[in-house]
Write an enzyme that holds these catalytic residues in place. Structure first.
Site, PDB file in Angstrom:
ATOM      1  N   GLY A  51       0.775  -1.244   0.000  1.00 59.61           N
ATOM      2  CA  GLY A  51       0.000   0.000   0.000  1.00 59.61           C
ATOM      3  C   GLY A  51       0.799   1.283   0.000  1.00 59.61           C
ATOM      4  N   ASP A 106       0.816   3.242   4.537  1.00 55.63           N
ATOM      5  CA  ASP A 106      -0.236   3.965   3.811  1.00 55.63           C
ATOM      6  C   ASP A 106      -1.299   4.481   4.776  1.00 55.63           C
ATOM      7  OD1 ASP A 106      -1.128   1.384   4.404  1.00 55.63           O
ATOM      8  OD2 ASP A 106      -1.913   0.967   2.404  1.00 55.63           O
ATOM      9  N   ASP A 109      -5.326   2.084  10.652  1.00 53.05           N
ATOM     10  CA  ASP A 109      -6.768   1.981  10.875  1.00 53.05           C
ATOM     11  C   ASP A 109      -6.987   1.607  12.354  1.00 53.05           C
ATOM     12  OD1 ASP A 109      -9.473   1.487  10.639  1.00 53.05           O
ATOM     13  OD2 ASP A 109      -9.304  -0.173   9.253  1.00 53.05           O
ATOM     14  N   LYS A 137      -6.953   6.788  10.798  1.00 58.99           N
ATOM     15  CA  LYS A 137      -8.388   6.848  11.133  1.00 58.99           C
ATOM     16  C   LYS A 137      -8.488   6.864  12.658  1.00 58.99           C
ATOM     17  CE  LYS A 137      -9.962   4.137   7.158  1.00 58.99           C
ATOM     18  NZ  LYS A 137     -10.560   2.853   6.744  1.00 58.99           N
ATOM     19  N   PHE A 158     -13.777   3.980   3.922  1.00 60.04           N
ATOM     20  CA  PHE A 158     -12.873   3.099   3.181  1.00 60.04           C
ATOM     21  C   PHE A 158     -12.397   3.821   1.924  1.00 60.04           C
ATOM     22  CE2 PHE A 158     -11.599  -0.237   0.274  1.00 60.04           C
ATOM     23  CZ  PHE A 158     -10.738  -0.953   1.098  1.00 60.04           C
ATOM     24  N   ASP A 165      -5.689  -0.199  -2.137  1.00 61.72           N
ATOM     25  CA  ASP A 165      -6.489  -1.056  -3.018  1.00 61.72           C
ATOM     26  C   ASP A 165      -7.810  -1.493  -2.398  1.00 61.72           C
ATOM     27  OD1 ASP A 165      -5.340  -2.876  -1.045  1.00 61.72           O
ATOM     28  OD2 ASP A 165      -6.116  -4.462  -2.328  1.00 61.72           O
ATOM     29  N   ARG A 174      -4.034   8.287  -9.068  1.00 59.16           N
ATOM     30  CA  ARG A 174      -3.213   9.240  -8.300  1.00 59.16           C
ATOM     31  C   ARG A 174      -4.018  10.002  -7.245  1.00 59.16           C
ATOM     32  NH1 ARG A 174       0.096  12.407 -12.189  1.00 59.16           N
ATOM     33  NH2 ARG A 174       0.156  14.102 -10.743  1.00 59.16           N
TER      34      ARG A 174
HETATM   35  P1  5GP Z   1      -4.863  -1.888  10.895  1.00 60.17           P
HETATM   36  O1  5GP Z   1      -4.067  -3.037  11.442  1.00 60.17           O
HETATM   37  O2  5GP Z   1      -4.327  -0.531  11.295  1.00 60.17           O
HETATM   38  O3  5GP Z   1      -6.330  -2.016  11.225  1.00 60.17           O
HETATM   39  O4  5GP Z   1      -4.831  -2.049   9.334  1.00 60.17           O
HETATM   40  C1  5GP Z   1      -3.964  -1.389   8.519  1.00 60.17           C
HETATM   41  C2  5GP Z   1      -4.100  -1.937   7.104  1.00 60.17           C
HETATM   42  O5  5GP Z   1      -5.477  -2.126   6.731  1.00 60.17           O
HETATM   43  C3  5GP Z   1      -3.556  -0.935   6.118  1.00 60.17           C
HETATM   44  O6  5GP Z   1      -2.163  -1.100   5.924  1.00 60.17           O
HETATM   45  C4  5GP Z   1      -4.382  -1.236   4.881  1.00 60.17           C
HETATM   46  O7  5GP Z   1      -3.786  -2.292   4.168  1.00 60.17           O
HETATM   47  C5  5GP Z   1      -5.712  -1.715   5.414  1.00 60.17           C
HETATM   48  N1  5GP Z   1      -6.709  -0.618   5.428  1.00 60.17           N
HETATM   49  C6  5GP Z   1      -7.245  -0.012   6.500  1.00 60.17           C
HETATM   50  N2  5GP Z   1      -8.115   0.953   6.144  1.00 60.17           N
HETATM   51  C7  5GP Z   1      -8.125   0.961   4.791  1.00 60.17           C
HETATM   52  C8  5GP Z   1      -8.826   1.762   3.810  1.00 60.17           C
HETATM   53  O8  5GP Z   1      -9.614   2.660   4.085  1.00 60.17           O
HETATM   54  N3  5GP Z   1      -8.555   1.464   2.509  1.00 60.17           N
HETATM   55  C9  5GP Z   1      -7.699   0.480   2.123  1.00 60.17           C
HETATM   56  N4  5GP Z   1      -7.538   0.304   0.818  1.00 60.17           N
HETATM   57  N5  5GP Z   1      -7.017  -0.280   3.021  1.00 60.17           N
HETATM   58  C10 5GP Z   1      -7.233  -0.039   4.332  1.00 60.17           C
END
Ligand code: 5GP
Length: 182
Positions: A51, A106, A109, A137, A158, A165, A174
């Site tokens: 990402g 990237d 969350d 977030k 999201f 992706d 972009r």
């Molecule tokens: P966490 O462990 O912080 O919950 O998850 C992080 C990962 O979840 C990020 O590196 C990403 O791959 C995915 N992710 C979380 N939120 C989003 C989002 O809004 N869009 C996308 N495409 N991936 C997300």
């Protein structure tokens, strides 16, 4: 590539959210901060694939102090610990002992992935570890750790584009798009 008013990614509709021009400005600011904070420290950037590839490329182009870059991936699996999720860094080529690490992500969350990585990195005995993430977030965050360099705080939406992706698609745009409310 022009901003699209409606984008279908793997069957879901997305609408424009953050244009590349805004991202580029913010990335430049983060680069300036990093150049200042890491002067004389010869840091190593660890962009976390897949990402972060666009963010990392743009951010690292702003860095004008000596630094190294080593791309890594995360292998995630369900662990037996209470967090439920264990992430392991793979593809690491460098010795990180005594190094100043900047993890390039990237999006943070829930923070579970990052918390698990930070724990794993302790084993490498680095001098310091800081996080540079394009998106956070805050409403979803479940873990406590400092996020030193953050591009944008966003609500619990999201998003895709600029490397992010949905089902493997959408990384190529972009601009950043969010899931259409309707
Ligand atoms: P966490 O462990 O912080 O919950 O998850 C992080 C990962 O979840 C990020 O590196 C990403 O791959 C995915 N992710 C979380 N939120 C989003 C989002 O809004 N869009 C996308 N495409 N991936 C997300």
């Amino acid at each position: 590539m022009e901003t699209q008013l409606k984008l279908n990614v793997a069957g879901l509709d997305f609408v424009p959210y953050i244009p590349y021009s805004q991202i580029a400005r913010r990335v430049e600011e983060l680069g300036t901060e990093l150049n200042h904070d890491y002067e004389g420290l010869s840091p190593i950037f660890l962009p976390i694939l897949n990402g972060s590839f666009m963010f990392a490329a743009d951010l690292i182009k702003e860095i004008c102090i000596p630094c190294q870059v080593s791309f890594v991936k995360i292998a995630s699996y369900e662990g037996t610990q209470s967090s439920g999720k264990v992430s392991q860094l793979i593809g690491l080529q460098q010795d990180l002992e005594g190094r100043h690490i900047i993890l390039v992500e990237d999006i943070v969350d829930t923070g579970l992935t990052m918390a698990s990585l930070l724990k794993e990195l302790e084993n490498f005995r680095p001098a310091s570890v800081k996080i540079a993430t394009l998106f956070v977030k805050p409403e979803s965050l479940k873990e406590e750790f400092e996020i030193h360099y953050r591009g944008f705080d966003i609500p619990n939406k999201f998003i895709v584009g600029y490397g992010l992706d949905y089902e493997g698609f959408g990384r190529n745009y972009r601009d950043v798009y969010c899931l259409s409310p309707d």
